[in-house]
Design an enzyme around this catalytic site. Structure first.
Site, PDB file in Angstrom:
ATOM      1  CG  LEU A 116     126.916 -31.360  10.235  1.00 46.08           C
ATOM      2  CD1 LEU A 116     127.439 -30.216  11.113  1.00 46.08           C
ATOM      3  CD2 LEU A 116     128.085 -32.172   9.694  1.00 46.08           C
ATOM      4  CB  SER A 117     124.465 -28.649   8.318  1.00 44.95           C
ATOM      5  OG  SER A 117     124.261 -27.581   7.438  1.00 44.95           O
ATOM      6  CB  ALA A 118     120.158 -29.765   6.337  1.00 46.89           C
ATOM      7  N   GLY A 175     120.926 -30.948  11.700  1.00 45.21           N
ATOM      8  CA  GLY A 175     120.745 -30.308  12.997  1.00 45.21           C
ATOM      9  C   GLY A 175     119.409 -29.613  13.094  1.00 45.21           C
ATOM     10  CB  VAL A 208     126.277 -30.188  15.076  1.00 42.32           C
ATOM     11  CG1 VAL A 208     127.685 -29.678  14.765  1.00 42.32           C
ATOM     12  CG2 VAL A 208     126.315 -31.189  16.229  1.00 42.32           C
TER      13      VAL A 208
END
Length: 332
Positions: free
Chosen positions: A158-160, A162, A182
């Protein structure tokens, strides 16, 4: 007169204190005994390799683990912990239902003040260096320790996390059977923190030779990659949704798939775009209508402490459950 009043008041206070103690004693057997502190659901492994990225390894292992289980790697985002993400997303619950091991690499404050994985630093995402090597060592250790199936290693970030997921797949494609990015970023989009912030906000500028070239630089000549799903909220104000489209373009090019072959399906939760090759889905983009920055789940349950993870968001689709379907991890 004054002395007598003082003595009377003192006696009254003593009587009240004595009555309070008697009441406390009378009620104590009816009180619920304090529960013992629960054993942490995620276990920390101190030694798993040279760990050049100085990350922390945490795992969840079901009590009745089957032989040769799958391994699911989950990379958290900035300002998250494995515990907060796990409690809100339910990956450990899914692991109990379906019999796989969950691995949570954890960033530490001394590496990044916001506990983000350093996906924007070339030294941390180069093959056999930095944070990507630390995660690879964790995977190798978990596979050996739990006798897991090397052909069933999956990763989601997720985010970083991801963005780091993309770098791990680009560097070690043979290690993974499937991946999910994500609210992440394309591989090789930036080379420092300031440009990372700009690209997150406005969308990364496409390279002149195409996004797929950044993958080819890392693993030249490769044309076969694990199936990748990309997840993005259309109302994300932290990572511009243009970056999800760039991620899709990057992996479509890396797979040498005709971009015009896309199939677009309207769903109750948004839009699913998919690119197939050889009769199998290679790249998919889940665009979740109206969702902000986070991991979509159908119901967000609070952690046992009563807190919730602000980056696990209620939606009409659950990414963790959908990934179980994509990765063929059924209930036992």
């Amino acid at each position: 007169m004054k002395l007598g009043f003082t003595k009377s008041l003192s006696g009254l206070l003593k009587t009240r204190r004595r009555a309070a103690r008697l009441l406390e004693k009378a009620w104590s057997p009816l009180r619920r005994k304090p529960s013992r502190p629960e054993r942490p659901r995620l276990q920390t492994t101190a030694a798993f390799g040279s760990n050049p990225g100085r990350l922390v390894m945490k795992t969840f292992v079901p009590a009745d683990l089957p032989s040769k289980p799958a391994l699911v790697v989950v990379l958290h985002g900035c300002r998250q912990t494995p515990e907060s993400l796990d409690a809100a997303s339910g990956f450990s619950r899914l692991a109990r239902e379906r019999g796989f091991v969950v691995l949570y690499p954890q960033q530490i404050h001394s590496n990044n003040a916001n506990k983000c994985f350093n996906w924007f630093r070339p030294s941390e995402v180069a093959r056999d260096r930095g944070e990507v090597l630390s995660v690879k060592q964790m995977i190798d250790h978990a596979l050996k320790r739990h006798r897991a199936d090397r052909t069933r290693v999956y990763i989601v970030g997720l985010s970083a996390g991801g963005a780091m997921t993309g770098s791990l797949v680009a560097n070690y494609p043979d290690m993974f059977a499937g991946a999910a990015i994500v609210a992440g970023m394309p591989v090789g989009a930036v080379r420092d923190a300031m440009s990372a912030l700009r690209a997150m906000k406005s969308g990364a500028a496409p390279p002149s030779d195409g996004w797929g070239a950044r993958i080819a630089e890392i693993s030249p000549g490769r044309r076969s990659w694990p199936p990748i799903s990309i997840w993005q909220g259309t109302a994300d104000r932290t990572v511009n949704p243009a970056n999800a489209r760039a991620c899709a373009d990057q992996w479509v090019e890396a797979n040498a798939v005709d971009r015009s072959s896309v199939r677009v399906e309207r769903k109750p939760w948004g839009e699913l775009s998919s690119w197939n090759a050889g009769g199998a889905r290679r790249v998919s983009l889940y665009s979740i209508h109206g969702m902000g920055h986070g991991l979509p789940v159908k119901s967000r349950k609070p952690a046992r402490s009563g807190s919730t993870d602000p980056f696990v968001l209620t939606a009409d689709i659950s990414a963790p459950v959908e990934l179980m379907r994509l990765w063929r991890l059924p209930r036992r």
